[in-house]
Write an enzyme that holds these catalytic residues in place. Structure first.
Site, PDB file in Angstrom:
ATOM      1  N   ILE A 111       0.827  -1.205   0.000  1.00 57.74           N
ATOM      2  CA  ILE A 111       0.000   0.000   0.000  1.00 57.74           C
ATOM      3  C   ILE A 111       0.865   1.260   0.000  1.00 57.74           C
ATOM      4  O   ILE A 111       1.973   1.253   0.540  1.00 57.74           O
ATOM      5  CB  ILE A 111      -0.984  -0.010   1.194  1.00 57.74           C
ATOM      6  CG1 ILE A 111      -1.963   1.165   1.107  1.00 57.74           C
ATOM      7  CG2 ILE A 111      -0.243  -0.059   2.518  1.00 57.74           C
ATOM      8  CD1 ILE A 111      -3.158   1.061   2.049  1.00 57.74           C
ATOM      9  N   CYS A 112       0.347   2.293  -0.628  1.00 60.87           N
ATOM     10  CA  CYS A 112       0.917   3.632  -0.609  1.00 60.87           C
ATOM     11  C   CYS A 112       2.260   3.658  -1.346  1.00 60.87           C
ATOM     12  O   CYS A 112       2.316   3.400  -2.538  1.00 60.87           O
ATOM     13  CB  CYS A 112       1.010   4.128   0.830  1.00 60.87           C
ATOM     14  SG  CYS A 112       1.225   5.899   1.017  1.00 60.87           S
TER      15      CYS A 112
END
Length: 181
Positions: A111-112
């Site tokens: 994620i991210c």
């Protein structure tokens, strides 16, 4: 969805992981009956999390990455934060650990900013994924099909790859991660 009996590695650096991107997926694994394990790049025994740029909580590491074997886990989670993946991609042991999951087809969730580590592991060529928007050029240059969606599950490579853009996407990310793992 049940992760009963499954061990999921969470790979982080001693300082710089985005706290919510560690804790919410961790809780999702626990709630599904799985066993999350905090694997740290380097030899630190604790991990300083951050809430954006402010220090958050400190978490005890379970073991260093150089003592973790890919064969011992059923999946890998790469939380974000800017510093976490940037430091991980500079660690040969951390990159080898990630590459090991990719090479044998075990599921990975990132994620991210975490897809930076996937780039370093040579894991994005021909894969469809998302990330924090500022990574899109890096990912495209590494051969990925970058899209702006809250969660992407790519099953066209050696193993499933789950990616999301940011903390706001965590509900979709944790659901897709648990279903995929």
């Amino acid at each position: 969805m049940s992760l009963a009996g499954k061990k999921i590695a969470f790979l982080v650096t001693p300082e710089g992981v985005e706290q919510v991107e560690l804790t919410e997926p961790w809780q999702a694994v626990e709630q599904a009956g799985g066993q999350p394990v905090l694997v740290v790049g380097g030899d630190a025994q604790s991990v300083q999390a951050f809430n954006h740029l402010d220090k958050g909580d400190v978490f005890e590491a379970d073991l260093p990455v150089d003592r973790a074997g890919v064969e011992d886990y059923d999946g890998l989670v790469l939380p974000g934060g800017v510093a976490n993946p940037d430091l991980l991609r500079q660690s040969p042991d951390a990159v080898a650990f990630v590459k090991g999951f990719i090479d044998i087809g075990k599921p990975v969730a990132a994620i991210c900013h975490a897809p930076w580590t996937l780039v370093e592991a040579g894991a994005v060529q021909g894969r469809r994924l998302t990330s924090w928007p500022s990574l899109q050029t890096d990912l495209r240059n590494a051969g990925a099909d970058w899209v702006d969606e809250e969660v992407v599950v790519d099953t066209h490579g050696a193993g499933p790859l789950v990616t999301s853009r940011k903390p706001d996407d965590l509900p979709a990310f944790t659901k897709a991660m648990a279903e995929t793992f």
